[in-house]
Design a protein around this motif. Structure first.
Motif, short mmCIF file in Angstrom:
data_model
loop_
_atom_site.label_atom_id
_atom_site.label_comp_id
_atom_site.label_asym_id
_atom_site.label_seq_id
_atom_site.Cartn_x
_atom_site.Cartn_y
_atom_site.Cartn_z
N ALA A 87 9.52 -9.63 -32.72
CA ALA A 87 10.10 -10.24 -31.52
C ALA A 87 10.42 -9.20 -30.46
N GLY A 88 10.23 -9.55 -29.20
CA GLY A 88 10.68 -8.70 -28.11
C GLY A 88 12.20 -8.70 -28.03
N ALA A 89 12.74 -7.71 -27.37
CA ALA A 89 14.20 -7.57 -27.27
C ALA A 89 14.67 -7.87 -25.85
N VAL A 90 15.86 -8.42 -25.74
CA VAL A 90 16.44 -8.76 -24.44
C VAL A 90 17.89 -8.30 -24.40
N MET A 91 18.24 -7.53 -23.38
CA MET A 91 19.63 -7.15 -23.14
C MET A 91 20.25 -8.16 -22.18
N VAL A 92 21.40 -8.69 -22.56
CA VAL A 92 22.13 -9.67 -21.76
C VAL A 92 23.31 -8.96 -21.10
N ILE A 93 23.34 -8.96 -19.76
CA ILE A 93 24.36 -8.20 -19.03
C ILE A 93 25.41 -9.15 -18.47
N HIS A 94 26.64 -8.86 -18.80
CA HIS A 94 27.75 -9.76 -18.49
C HIS A 94 28.12 -9.76 -17.00
N GLU A 95 28.98 -10.72 -16.66
CA GLU A 95 29.55 -10.82 -15.32
C GLU A 95 30.66 -9.79 -15.17
N ASN A 96 31.41 -9.89 -14.07
CA ASN A 96 32.45 -8.89 -13.84
C ASN A 96 33.72 -9.12 -14.65
N ARG A 97 33.65 -10.05 -15.60
CA ARG A 97 34.77 -10.25 -16.54
C ARG A 97 34.52 -9.55 -17.87
N GLY A 98 33.41 -8.84 -17.99
CA GLY A 98 33.11 -8.12 -19.22
C GLY A 98 32.44 -8.98 -20.27
N LEU A 99 32.43 -8.49 -21.49
CA LEU A 99 31.78 -9.17 -22.61
C LEU A 99 32.69 -10.27 -23.12
N THR A 100 32.50 -11.46 -22.61
CA THR A 100 33.33 -12.62 -22.94
C THR A 100 32.63 -13.49 -24.00
N PRO A 101 33.37 -14.42 -24.60
CA PRO A 101 32.73 -15.36 -25.52
C PRO A 101 31.57 -16.12 -24.89
N ILE B 151 15.60 -7.55 -19.64
CA ILE B 151 17.03 -7.71 -19.37
C ILE B 151 17.27 -8.98 -18.57
N ILE B 152 18.45 -9.55 -18.79
CA ILE B 152 18.88 -10.72 -18.04
C ILE B 152 20.36 -10.51 -17.71
N GLY B 153 20.73 -10.77 -16.46
CA GLY B 153 22.12 -10.53 -16.06
C GLY B 153 22.62 -11.58 -15.09
N PHE B 154 23.94 -11.72 -15.04
CA PHE B 154 24.59 -12.76 -14.25
C PHE B 154 25.64 -12.16 -13.33
N CYS B 155 25.57 -12.48 -12.04
CA CYS B 155 26.56 -12.02 -11.06
C CYS B 155 26.58 -10.48 -11.03
N TRP B 156 27.66 -9.85 -11.47
CA TRP B 156 27.68 -8.39 -11.56
C TRP B 156 26.51 -7.90 -12.39
N GLY B 157 26.23 -8.63 -13.48
CA GLY B 157 25.09 -8.28 -14.33
C GLY B 157 23.76 -8.51 -13.64
N GLY B 158 23.69 -9.51 -12.77
CA GLY B 158 22.46 -9.74 -12.01
C GLY B 158 22.19 -8.60 -11.05
N ALA B 159 23.26 -8.11 -10.43
CA ALA B 159 23.12 -6.95 -9.55
C ALA B 159 22.63 -5.74 -10.36
N LEU B 160 23.17 -5.59 -11.58
CA LEU B 160 22.79 -4.47 -12.42
C LEU B 160 21.33 -4.57 -12.84
N VAL B 161 20.83 -5.77 -13.08
CA VAL B 161 19.41 -5.94 -13.41
C VAL B 161 18.54 -5.32 -12.33
#
Length: 291
Positions: free
Chosen positions: A91-105, A175-185
């Motif tokens: 399987a390929g690997a994917v890094m999931v990048i969090h929002e500006n609240r950090g690694l949340t549930p 990689i996939i990111g959301f908000c702050w994580g989207g900017a980081l992508v």
């Protein structure tokens, strides 16, 4: 009511992304809503809820999950949440990048969704060097604002390198990111060159258009129609990528708000837009990091 809701979200976005203090937020919301009590109700509806139920059960028998540290270089490690199908060989690997609240549930839940899509997923805690993500989301945002961004990008690239050499992997990492994580992508795509196999950014503020020529990975960009703050950078970024001959696909989901994928935010979440964007995301990742 629609105008009040839209204005409330604008005020809350200014608080979360411009680092205003909570007293300012409460004062402006109370002026809008008519009372402090009504303001608190508005804020609760917009903010992510830590108590929201996960879409994918952490104990889902189809998955193997864990949370712990991993090495990204000599003397350098991070904490991350890992999720993978029971048989993740090849399987390929994917890094999931969090929002500006950090690694949340919620982000751990997103990592499980990625894993059910057929990928080996890791969601790093980019506050690892600062003691890890705190339970208080306002404290987490403060720490994100103080993070060394160059070091964050280096940690992301180190994680990509680790994922690409994973035993029984296929040598590809997205990689996939959301908000702050989207900017980081977007910024990782600029810095990583051909080390990155693919990137997906959800409503992430974009780099300067002049940086587009450095991108080598295919990109999928999701934008919210009401998100004028991010659109101000996203439009020029997309056009610059196209002008530079890059492999980029961008979608704008009309009538939805920033963070429309976050199902823990009652007022922001848009089920239809989130489902369509997710379908496109998983298909895009399979097209670029399979085999």
């Amino acid at each position: 009511m629609s105008d009040l809701r839209d204005r409330a979200i604008q005020i809350y976005d200014a608080f979360t992304h411009e680092h205003r203090d909570r007293r300012t937020l409460l004062r402006e919301m109370a002026t809008l809503a008519g009372s402090v009590a009504a303001a608190e109700v508005l804020i609760a509806g917009i903010a992510a809820s830590p108590a929201a139920a996960a879409i994918i059960d952490p104990a889902d028998p189809r998955l193997v999950t864990r949370k712990g540290s991993y090495d990204i270089g000599p003397g350098k490690s991070m904490t991350g949440y890992f999720a993978a199908p029971r048989d993740a060989r090849g399987a390929g690997a994917v890094m999931v990048i969090h929002e500006n609240r950090g690694l949340t549930p919620h982000i751990e839940d997103v990592a499980r969704r990625v894993a059910l899509g057929g990928f080996y997923a890791v969601a790093p805690d980019f506050l690892s060097d600062q003691g890890g993500t705190p339970a208080d989301e306002n404290a987490a945002r403060d720490l994100i604002g103080k993070a060394n961004y160059d070091a964050v990008i280096a940690s992301a690239i180190g994680t990509i390198a680790r994922l690409k050499t994973r035993e029984n992997g296929n040598g590809k990492a997205g990689i996939i990111g959301f908000c702050w994580g989207g900017a980081l992508v977007n910024r990782v795509a600029v810095a990583a060159g051909d080390a990155l196999s693919a990137g997906v950014a959800y409503y992430g503020p974009a780099p300067a258009p002049e940086e587009a020529a450095k991108v080598q990975a295919p990109l999928l960009l999701h934008y919210a129609g009401k998100d004028t703050r991010v659109a101000a950078t996203g439009g020029p970024w997309t056009e610059a990528l196209k002008a530079a001959g890059k492999d980029v696909t961008a979608y704008t989901y009309e009538g939805v708000d920033h963070a429309f994928n976050n199902d823990t935010s009652k007022e922001r979440y848009n089920e239809a837009a989130a489902a369509l964007a997710w379908e496109r995301t998983i298909a895009f990742l399979h097209s670029h990091i399979d085999g």
